[in-house]
Write an enzyme that holds these catalytic residues in place. Structure first.
Site, PDB file in Angstrom:
ATOM      1  N   TYR A 181      18.940 -52.879  25.929  1.00  9.89           N
ATOM      2  CA  TYR A 181      20.287 -52.275  25.890  1.00  9.89           C
ATOM      3  C   TYR A 181      20.242 -51.021  25.032  1.00  9.89           C
ATOM      4  O   TYR A 181      19.646 -51.031  23.947  1.00  9.89           O
ATOM      5  CB  TYR A 181      21.296 -53.257  25.275  1.00  9.89           C
ATOM      6  CG  TYR A 181      22.248 -53.819  26.294  1.00  9.89           C
ATOM      7  CD1 TYR A 181      23.033 -52.961  27.068  1.00  9.89           C
ATOM      8  CD2 TYR A 181      22.364 -55.187  26.507  1.00  9.89           C
ATOM      9  CE1 TYR A 181      23.905 -53.457  28.022  1.00  9.89           C
ATOM     10  CE2 TYR A 181      23.230 -55.693  27.465  1.00  9.89           C
ATOM     11  CZ  TYR A 181      24.000 -54.812  28.213  1.00  9.89           C
ATOM     12  OH  TYR A 181      24.861 -55.307  29.153  1.00  9.89           O
TER      13      TYR A 181
ATOM     14  N   GLU B  46      23.221 -48.465  24.739  1.00  9.87           N
ATOM     15  CA  GLU B  46      24.460 -47.671  24.842  1.00  9.87           C
ATOM     16  C   GLU B  46      24.394 -46.446  23.934  1.00  9.87           C
ATOM     17  O   GLU B  46      23.969 -46.554  22.781  1.00  9.87           O
ATOM     18  CB  GLU B  46      25.682 -48.497  24.400  1.00  9.87           C
ATOM     19  CG  GLU B  46      26.287 -49.304  25.513  1.00  9.87           C
ATOM     20  CD  GLU B  46      25.940 -50.757  25.389  1.00  9.87           C
ATOM     21  OE1 GLU B  46      24.857 -51.054  24.839  1.00  9.87           O
ATOM     22  OE2 GLU B  46      26.743 -51.588  25.841  1.00  9.87           O
TER      23      GLU B  46
ATOM     24  N   ASP C 181      27.052 -31.310  45.284  1.00  8.89           N
ATOM     25  CA  ASP C 181      26.443 -32.645  45.379  1.00  8.89           C
ATOM     26  C   ASP C 181      25.231 -32.487  46.293  1.00  8.89           C
ATOM     27  O   ASP C 181      25.365 -32.381  47.514  1.00  8.89           O
ATOM     28  CB  ASP C 181      27.457 -33.627  45.965  1.00  8.89           C
ATOM     29  CG  ASP C 181      26.877 -35.032  46.110  1.00  8.89           C
ATOM     30  OD1 ASP C 181      25.643 -35.183  46.019  1.00  8.89           O
ATOM     31  OD2 ASP C 181      27.663 -35.965  46.334  1.00  8.89           O
TER      32      ASP C 181
ATOM     33  N   THR D  42      21.693 -37.910  43.703  1.00  6.54           N
ATOM     34  CA  THR D  42      21.022 -39.195  43.590  1.00  6.54           C
ATOM     35  C   THR D  42      19.531 -38.888  43.440  1.00  6.54           C
ATOM     36  O   THR D  42      19.095 -37.751  43.658  1.00  6.54           O
ATOM     37  CB  THR D  42      21.241 -40.071  44.836  1.00  6.54           C
ATOM     38  OG1 THR D  42      20.981 -39.287  45.992  1.00  6.54           O
ATOM     39  CG2 THR D  42      22.654 -40.617  44.898  1.00  6.54           C
TER      40      THR D  42
ATOM     41  N   LYS E  92      16.642 -40.130  47.406  1.00  5.58           N
ATOM     42  CA  LYS E  92      16.597 -39.638  48.793  1.00  5.58           C
ATOM     43  C   LYS E  92      15.372 -38.725  48.923  1.00  5.58           C
ATOM     44  O   LYS E  92      14.262 -39.189  48.747  1.00  5.58           O
ATOM     45  CB  LYS E  92      17.919 -38.979  49.148  1.00  5.58           C
ATOM     46  CG  LYS E  92      19.103 -39.970  49.081  1.00  5.58           C
ATOM     47  CD  LYS E  92      20.404 -39.361  49.546  1.00  5.58           C
ATOM     48  CE  LYS E  92      21.520 -40.376  49.620  1.00  5.58           C
ATOM     49  NZ  LYS E  92      22.325 -40.475  48.401  1.00  5.58           N
TER      50      LYS E  92
ATOM     51  N   ARG F 232      16.487 -45.735  42.968  1.00  7.16           N
ATOM     52  CA  ARG F 232      17.930 -45.545  43.117  1.00  7.16           C
ATOM     53  C   ARG F 232      18.474 -45.146  41.753  1.00  7.16           C
ATOM     54  O   ARG F 232      18.111 -45.736  40.721  1.00  7.16           O
ATOM     55  CB  ARG F 232      18.587 -46.836  43.593  1.00  7.16           C
ATOM     56  CG  ARG F 232      17.971 -47.398  44.843  1.00  7.16           C
ATOM     57  CD  ARG F 232      18.846 -48.408  45.510  1.00  7.16           C
ATOM     58  NE  ARG F 232      19.835 -47.729  46.296  1.00  7.16           N
ATOM     59  CZ  ARG F 232      19.612 -47.248  47.530  1.00  7.16           C
ATOM     60  NH1 ARG F 232      18.430 -47.386  48.099  1.00  7.16           N
ATOM     61  NH2 ARG F 232      20.562 -46.635  48.192  1.00  7.16           N
TER      62      ARG F 232
HETATM   63  N1  DSN Z   1      24.886 -43.734  51.775  1.00  8.22           N
HETATM   64  C1  DSN Z   1      24.439 -42.378  51.587  1.00  8.22           C
HETATM   65  C2  DSN Z   1      23.912 -41.795  52.839  1.00  8.22           C
HETATM   66  O1  DSN Z   1      23.363 -42.550  53.631  1.00  8.22           O
HETATM   67  O2  DSN Z   1      24.005 -40.604  53.061  1.00  8.22           O
HETATM   68  C3  DSN Z   1      25.489 -41.511  51.002  1.00  8.22           C
HETATM   69  O3  DSN Z   1      26.128 -42.165  49.963  1.00  8.22           O
END
Ligand code: DSN
Length: 445
Positions: free
Chosen positions: A54, A56, A199, A225, A228, A234
């Site tokens: 932890y 914080e 984004d 994120t 990807k 993630r």
């Molecule tokens: N779920 C993601 C996507 O597949 O683009 C976006 O949040």
């Protein structure tokens, strides 16, 4: 059971589910454009003892003891992200993309403030002001769209901004295959005095690898994120640019306070460690080649699909994804496309197309992309073949009728799914996909 008993023995049920998923990924082409195959090193960090800690707060300012290594790993992730994207400030603690975007609202807006983003049905994201999401419920979401040719309607966005004076504008998408016009949105934001947030969740690996222009000179905030095209675990990051600090010197501390204690408790230190590993990988020269190859593959795939008579929204791709318009087969055929491709060993997702003629639940397109199959080592030559398999599968799966009358749909869908699952042509295509998978193994022994 001893605490160091391996999963194989400790929990056979979960072990077998992981084995099953590993085999599914190994023997099929993962073409959902928001997915990828992370490295063994990323997954090792993710499965490390940092999961037990932890912490914080932020490095040097934690609420609990024992932070010698959590501080170092978080600082390392931050420094790598700053170097990779050329930004002034980074917060690596958001649990995932939606919480990262939520922190931007929490930092900058009051309930009821006007915000603007690309409509979900036109390829935007839920968190950019869509009506069923917190961003469209707590804030007043104004949504711009794409033109008939599928390109972002910058003129519409400008008119909406002048009319509604949003406090925050989003540029970014989840189902958009062309370069994002950061510079155009910077002019709009300037005109109305709004904060501009990019984004780049889908394209951050391309930006990092120089295969898509960077939003950093144009926007105040960048969110992404990490799982990807960036190929990490993630997770997510919120970054503040030099331009952002010039607009609002308090922006870094506003973002940090919004993430913790505003929205989250303890950061996921194992996730932070894995993000640091992924950022380290993205700083290597071969990541640039990977990013370039993703785009080359996407373009080659678009060409192959077109040559095989399949309609691609905007006619091609500048990034990692393609949106296939299935309306030449009839409306609402996205589900059949997705099922047929799954039967052929290719995983995609059904998706709305611009000016969707059916509904978000029964959309008329499929979305697919090249990040994961590029990770396997596939190049343009294989894209020709993948395009042929996809085209043949769609031609088989999308002939089944999709009734316009809602009450007839359930029976028709069940019949179509049954026919698709037993179709001999699709089984043959599955063999071709499997052959490609064997040539480009995911987990080299
Ligand atoms: N779920 C993601 C996507 O597949 O683009 C976006 O949040």
């Amino acid at each position: 059971m001893a605490r160091n008993t391996p999963l194989r023995t400790a929990d056979r049920q979960v072990f077998e589910l992981i084995e099953g998923e590993t085999t599914r990924q190994e023997n099929g082409l993962e073409m959902i454009p928001s997915e990828n195959h992370s490295s063994v090193a990323v997954r090792e960090a993710l499965g490390s003892v940092f999961t037990d800690k932890y912490s914080e707060g932020y490095p040097g300012k934690r609420y609990y003891g024992g932070q010698e290594f959590t501080d170092k790993v978080e600082n390392l992730a931050i420094e790598r992200a700053k170097k990779l994207f050329g930004v002034e400030h980074v917060n690596v603690q958001p649990y995932s993309g939606s919480p990262a975007n939520h922190s931007v609202y929490f930092a900058l807006c009051e309930p009821g403030d006007v915000v603007m983003g690309q409509s979900l049905t036109a390829g935007g994201h839920l968190t950019h002001g869509w009506k069923v999401n917190f961003s469209g419920k707590i804030y007043k979401g104004v949504q711009y769209s794409v033109r008939a040719d599928g390109i972002i309607d910058v003129e519409e966005a400008r008119k909406l901004a002048l009319e509604h004076r949003p406090k925050l504008i989003w540029v970014g998408a989840t189902a958009y295959s062309r370069e994002l016009p950061f510079d155009e949105f910077a002019k709009i934001a300037e005109e109305v005095g709004a904060y501009l947030a990019a984004d780049i969740s889908h394209i951050s690996g391309l930006v990092a690898g120089g295969a898509h222009k960077s939003p950093v000179p144009h926007v105040h905030i960048v969110t992404t994120t990490t799982h990807k095209t960036l190929r990490g675990p993630r997770g997510a990051m919120v970054m503040v640019t030099k331009k952002g600090i010039e607009k609002d010197p308090e922006l870094p501390s506003k973002i940090d306070k919004a993430v913790f204690p505003g929205l989250q408790g303890g950061p996921h230190d194992h996730q932070t460690a894995a993000i640091a590993v992924a950022l380290g990988e993205a700083l290597q020269p071969d990541f640039r080649k990977y990013a370039e190859q993703i785009v080359k593959n996407s373009r080659a795939l678009a060409k192959s699909l077109a040559e095989n008579g399949i309609k691609v929204v905007t006619g091609g791709s500048d990034n990692h994804l393609l949106l296939i318009d299935l309306t030449p087969f009839g409306i609402g055929k996205g589900l059949y496309g997705q099922e047929a491709l799954e039967a052929a060993g290719i995983t995609v997702n059904k998706n709305t197309i611009p000016a969707e003629p059916c509904s978000p639940f029964y959309p008329s397109g499929v979305r697919l992309g090249t990040p994961a199959i590029t990770t396997r080592g596939m190049k343009e030559k294989e894209m020709q073949e993948v395009g042929e398999i996809i085209s043949s599968a769609l031609k088989i799966g999308c002939v089944h009728p999709f009734p316009e009358e809602k009450e007839k749909r359930e029976t028709a869908i069940a019949a179509a799914k049954g026919a698709i699952r037993s179709d001999k042509g699709l089984k043959k295509l599955r063999e071709e996909t499997l052959k490609l998978c064997k040539e480009f193994p995911l987990h080299k022994k």
